[in-house]
Design a protein around this motif. Structure first.
Motif, PDB file in Angstrom:
ATOM      1  N   ALA A  84      47.960  35.410  44.244  1.00  0.00           N
ATOM      2  CA  ALA A  84      48.277  35.226  42.822  1.00  0.00           C
ATOM      3  C   ALA A  84      46.960  35.083  42.069  1.00  0.00           C
ATOM      4  O   ALA A  84      46.182  34.163  42.337  1.00  0.00           O
ATOM      5  CB  ALA A  84      49.140  33.994  42.626  1.00  0.00           C
ATOM      6  N   LEU A  85      46.706  36.026  41.161  1.00  0.00           N
ATOM      7  CA  LEU A  85      45.468  35.985  40.382  1.00  0.00           C
ATOM      8  C   LEU A  85      45.704  35.143  39.128  1.00  0.00           C
ATOM      9  O   LEU A  85      46.648  35.393  38.375  1.00  0.00           O
ATOM     10  CB  LEU A  85      45.065  37.414  39.998  1.00  0.00           C
ATOM     11  CG  LEU A  85      43.827  37.550  39.125  1.00  0.00           C
ATOM     12  CD1 LEU A  85      42.566  37.130  39.881  1.00  0.00           C
ATOM     13  CD2 LEU A  85      43.678  38.994  38.637  1.00  0.00           C
ATOM     14  N   VAL A  86      44.857  34.128  38.933  1.00  0.00           N
ATOM     15  CA  VAL A  86      45.013  33.228  37.790  1.00  0.00           C
ATOM     16  C   VAL A  86      44.164  33.750  36.637  1.00  0.00           C
ATOM     17  O   VAL A  86      42.939  33.854  36.757  1.00  0.00           O
ATOM     18  CB  VAL A  86      44.591  31.787  38.160  1.00  0.00           C
ATOM     19  CG1 VAL A  86      44.818  30.848  36.986  1.00  0.00           C
ATOM     20  CG2 VAL A  86      45.364  31.307  39.387  1.00  0.00           C
ATOM     21  N   ILE A  87      44.829  34.126  35.555  1.00  0.00           N
ATOM     22  CA  ILE A  87      44.103  34.657  34.398  1.00  0.00           C
ATOM     23  C   ILE A  87      44.442  33.814  33.169  1.00  0.00           C
ATOM     24  O   ILE A  87      45.383  33.030  33.199  1.00  0.00           O
ATOM     25  CB  ILE A  87      44.471  36.143  34.114  1.00  0.00           C
ATOM     26  CG1 ILE A  87      45.964  36.274  33.772  1.00  0.00           C
ATOM     27  CG2 ILE A  87      44.103  37.036  35.275  1.00  0.00           C
ATOM     28  CD1 ILE A  87      46.343  37.614  33.149  1.00  0.00           C
ATOM     29  N   THR A 115      33.629  29.871  33.961  1.00  0.00           N
ATOM     30  CA  THR A 115      33.791  30.655  35.184  1.00  0.00           C
ATOM     31  C   THR A 115      33.361  32.098  34.954  1.00  0.00           C
ATOM     32  O   THR A 115      33.792  32.729  33.989  1.00  0.00           O
ATOM     33  CB  THR A 115      35.273  30.605  35.629  1.00  0.00           C
ATOM     34  OG1 THR A 115      35.654  29.240  35.731  1.00  0.00           O
ATOM     35  CG2 THR A 115      35.491  31.317  36.953  1.00  0.00           C
ATOM     36  N   HIS A 116      32.495  32.608  35.861  1.00  0.00           N
ATOM     37  CA  HIS A 116      31.998  33.985  35.712  1.00  0.00           C
ATOM     38  C   HIS A 116      32.465  34.913  36.806  1.00  0.00           C
ATOM     39  O   HIS A 116      32.269  36.112  36.739  1.00  0.00           O
ATOM     40  CB  HIS A 116      30.465  33.996  35.717  1.00  0.00           C
ATOM     41  CG  HIS A 116      29.892  33.286  34.550  1.00  0.00           C
ATOM     42  ND1 HIS A 116      29.952  33.806  33.286  1.00  0.00           N
ATOM     43  CD2 HIS A 116      29.304  32.081  34.448  1.00  0.00           C
ATOM     44  CE1 HIS A 116      29.396  32.959  32.449  1.00  0.00           C
ATOM     45  NE2 HIS A 116      29.005  31.892  33.130  1.00  0.00           N
ATOM     46  N   GLN A 129      50.420  29.519  53.554  1.00  0.00           N
ATOM     47  CA  GLN A 129      49.350  29.308  52.576  1.00  0.00           C
ATOM     48  C   GLN A 129      49.417  30.471  51.588  1.00  0.00           C
ATOM     49  O   GLN A 129      49.560  31.619  51.994  1.00  0.00           O
ATOM     50  CB  GLN A 129      47.981  29.355  53.266  1.00  0.00           C
ATOM     51  CG  GLN A 129      47.777  28.349  54.368  1.00  0.00           C
ATOM     52  CD  GLN A 129      47.320  26.997  53.835  1.00  0.00           C
ATOM     53  OE1 GLN A 129      46.705  26.911  52.779  1.00  0.00           O
ATOM     54  NE2 GLN A 129      47.640  25.948  54.570  1.00  0.00           N
ATOM     55  N   ILE A 130      49.301  30.152  50.313  1.00  0.00           N
ATOM     56  CA  ILE A 130      49.312  31.207  49.283  1.00  0.00           C
ATOM     57  C   ILE A 130      47.921  31.236  48.653  1.00  0.00           C
ATOM     58  O   ILE A 130      47.347  30.191  48.348  1.00  0.00           O
ATOM     59  CB  ILE A 130      50.388  30.907  48.218  1.00  0.00           C
ATOM     60  CG1 ILE A 130      51.777  30.885  48.872  1.00  0.00           C
ATOM     61  CG2 ILE A 130      50.327  31.926  47.077  1.00  0.00           C
ATOM     62  CD1 ILE A 130      52.871  30.334  47.989  1.00  0.00           C
ATOM     63  N   GLN A 131      47.404  32.443  48.470  1.00  0.00           N
ATOM     64  CA  GLN A 131      46.053  32.553  47.907  1.00  0.00           C
ATOM     65  C   GLN A 131      46.100  32.573  46.376  1.00  0.00           C
ATOM     66  O   GLN A 131      46.768  33.419  45.786  1.00  0.00           O
ATOM     67  CB  GLN A 131      45.405  33.840  48.413  1.00  0.00           C
ATOM     68  CG  GLN A 131      43.951  33.966  48.036  1.00  0.00           C
ATOM     69  CD  GLN A 131      43.365  35.267  48.554  1.00  0.00           C
ATOM     70  OE1 GLN A 131      43.980  36.317  48.431  1.00  0.00           O
ATOM     71  NE2 GLN A 131      42.192  35.198  49.141  1.00  0.00           N
ATOM     72  N   LEU A 132      45.388  31.633  45.762  1.00  0.00           N
ATOM     73  CA  LEU A 132      45.211  31.654  44.303  1.00  0.00           C
ATOM     74  C   LEU A 132      43.778  32.113  44.048  1.00  0.00           C
ATOM     75  O   LEU A 132      42.873  31.754  44.798  1.00  0.00           O
ATOM     76  CB  LEU A 132      45.398  30.258  43.700  1.00  0.00           C
ATOM     77  CG  LEU A 132      46.741  29.550  43.894  1.00  0.00           C
ATOM     78  CD1 LEU A 132      46.704  28.170  43.221  1.00  0.00           C
ATOM     79  CD2 LEU A 132      47.885  30.371  43.307  1.00  0.00           C
ATOM     80  N   VAL A 133      43.569  32.906  42.998  1.00  0.00           N
ATOM     81  CA  VAL A 133      42.204  33.379  42.701  1.00  0.00           C
ATOM     82  C   VAL A 133      41.845  33.036  41.253  1.00  0.00           C
ATOM     83  O   VAL A 133      42.518  33.482  40.320  1.00  0.00           O
ATOM     84  CB  VAL A 133      42.076  34.902  42.930  1.00  0.00           C
ATOM     85  CG1 VAL A 133      40.635  35.358  42.693  1.00  0.00           C
ATOM     86  CG2 VAL A 133      42.520  35.285  44.334  1.00  0.00           C
ATOM     87  N   ASP A 134      40.822  32.215  41.083  1.00  0.00           N
ATOM     88  CA  ASP A 134      40.316  31.856  39.753  1.00  0.00           C
ATOM     89  C   ASP A 134      39.512  33.038  39.202  1.00  0.00           C
ATOM     90  O   ASP A 134      38.960  33.835  39.978  1.00  0.00           O
ATOM     91  CB  ASP A 134      39.404  30.628  39.882  1.00  0.00           C
ATOM     92  CG  ASP A 134      39.020  30.030  38.538  1.00  0.00           C
ATOM     93  OD1 ASP A 134      39.614  30.423  37.512  1.00  0.00           O
ATOM     94  OD2 ASP A 134      38.112  29.162  38.513  1.00  0.00           O
ATOM     95  N   SER A 135      39.457  33.164  37.886  1.00  0.00           N
ATOM     96  CA  SER A 135      38.771  34.325  37.297  1.00  0.00           C
ATOM     97  C   SER A 135      38.149  33.961  35.953  1.00  0.00           C
ATOM     98  O   SER A 135      38.490  32.942  35.363  1.00  0.00           O
ATOM     99  CB  SER A 135      39.777  35.474  37.136  1.00  0.00           C
ATOM    100  OG  SER A 135      40.727  35.128  36.144  1.00  0.00           O
ATOM    101  N   PRO A 136      37.252  34.823  35.454  1.00  0.00           N
ATOM    102  CA  PRO A 136      36.636  34.562  34.144  1.00  0.00           C
ATOM    103  C   PRO A 136      37.655  34.714  33.006  1.00  0.00           C
ATOM    104  O   PRO A 136      38.629  35.440  33.151  1.00  0.00           O
ATOM    105  CB  PRO A 136      35.562  35.646  34.020  1.00  0.00           C
ATOM    106  CG  PRO A 136      35.488  36.326  35.331  1.00  0.00           C
ATOM    107  CD  PRO A 136      36.738  36.043  36.070  1.00  0.00           C
TER     108      PRO A 136
END
Ligand SMILES: Nc1nc2c(ncn2[C@@H]2O[C@H](COP(=O)(O)OP(=O)(O)OP(=O)(O)O)[C@@H](O)[C@H]2O)c(=O)[nH]1
Ligand SMILES: [Mg+2]
Length: 330
Positions: A84-87, A115-116, A129-136
């Motif tokens: 899940a990409l966090v935008i 965040t860059h 486990q679910i992958q979360l991805v922080d983003s700019p």
């Protein structure tokens, strides 16, 4: 030795062949690398993918070298039950969300554009486990077009918005418009991931943050009126933890996957390590996920499922449900 390539790998390879930009190529190659079965028979394929990735990265760095010092990681190989990409807009709590639900080292600050780069973290949910991805941040000042190719390779989006921000609705509309220009649509349910025109349809969970701040609840009502039908919507405070309890479960449900447990005859199943498959997968897909040859020799299976007799004999086209136990017979 046979390569035993999985359907996920085949899909990624097809994406690579159809990619039009280097960023899309890199995204597809990352996916191929994540899904290629890791054994001796695929060593050459693995080396080939890594080599292509290296060349493309060098090319991209040359292109952006003028002025830009840092190298940006354009993609994060998928891990766990789904990505899940966090935008979201600047300061909306993307990094705070990662910090709350994962152990990822994130930078949180009360000024915008902290965040860059992409930062993954793993969020536990029951036995997966679910992958979360922080983003700019996605904003008029900082919109990075490469973000849309990262979105395309994600399984879903989490769109954080600050419920206490006066620019709440403008921020959301900016993002929606900008993504639309790049052929990415945010929706509550996606029938297909990419349509015939290359437009990606991404399941999106909108998360209103700052629920603890004055005025947030009023804004939440406005948000629900406007976007309630279009997106999945939840609200929370990443400061007090209010409203956070159901987030992992909601993300898991939005991913639309099932967990299946393997079982060998006469032994109890191992429930700590499920095989995660797309919802709608059959006994055959399950067998294929474990080993291609297994699928080829498959005659029938026995399943232990909620509301079904124990050890029920089923054919290879039987559709598995979440938490089914499956014993394969060749
Ligand atoms: N009161 C309160 N503050 C929050 C909440 N969520 C985030 N914050 C604060 O909001 C500020 C921005 O949070 P970040 O997590 O850095 O936001 P971001 O979206 O990652 O920001 P950028 O990386 O700059 O785009 C920080 O000061 C956080 O402590 C919340 O639910 N309630
Ligand atoms: Mg951040």
């Amino acid at each position: 030795m046979p390569a035993n390539l999985t359907p996920d790998y085949m899909a990624a390879e097809l994406e690579y062949k159809q990619a039009k930009t280097n960023q899309e190529r890199m995204a597809a190659l990352e996916k191929m690398l994540a899904t290629v079965p890791k054994h001796k028979g695929t060593e050459k394929i693995q080396a080939d993918i890594k080599n292509k990735l290296k060349k493309l990265r060098e090319l991209e760095e040359k292109g952006t070298a003028k002025g830009a010092r840092r190298s940006i990681s354009y993609n994060v190989p998928r891990e766990g039950a789904g990505q899940a990409l966090v935008i979201g807009p600047a300061n909306s709590g993307k990094s705070s969300l990662l910090g709350f639900f994962t152990k990822a080292p994130v930078e949180i600050a009360d000024y915008p554009f902290t965040t860059h780069r992409l930062q993954p973290g793993m969020m536990p949910y029951q036995n997966v486990q679910i992958q979360l991805v922080d983003s700019p941040a996605l904003s008029p000042e900082t919109f990075e077009p490469w973000m849309t190719s990262v979105m395309r390779s994600a399984d879903m989006l989490v769109l954080t918005v600050d419920l206490a921000s006066p620019a709440l609705l403008e921020d959301i509309e900016f993002i929606r418009q900008k993504l639309r220009e790049h052929k990415v649509e945010m929706v509550s349910k996606a029938v297909q991931k990419v349509d015939g025109e290359g437009r990606a349809w991404l399941k999106t969970l909108m998360v209103g943050t700052h629920l603890d701040v004055d005025g947030a609840k009023d804004n939440l009502e406005v948000l629900a009126d406007i976007y309630g039908k279009e997106f999945l919507l939840m609200s929370m405070s990443l400061k007090t933890g209010q409203g956070t309890e159901r987030f992992p479960e909601t993300v898991f449900q939005t991913l639309e996957v099932v967990r299946v447990y393997t079982k060998t005859p006469g032994k109890p199943p191992d429930k700590s390590d499920p095989v995660v498959l797309k919802a709608g997968s059959t006994v055959y897909d399950f067998a294929e996920g474990i080993h291609k040859q297994l699928a080829g020799h498959l005659k029938f299976a026995r399943i232990w499922s909620k509301n079904k007799p124990d050890g029920l004999r089923v054919a290879r086209d039987y559709v598995l449900e979440d938490e089914d136990v499956c014993e394969l017979h060749g």
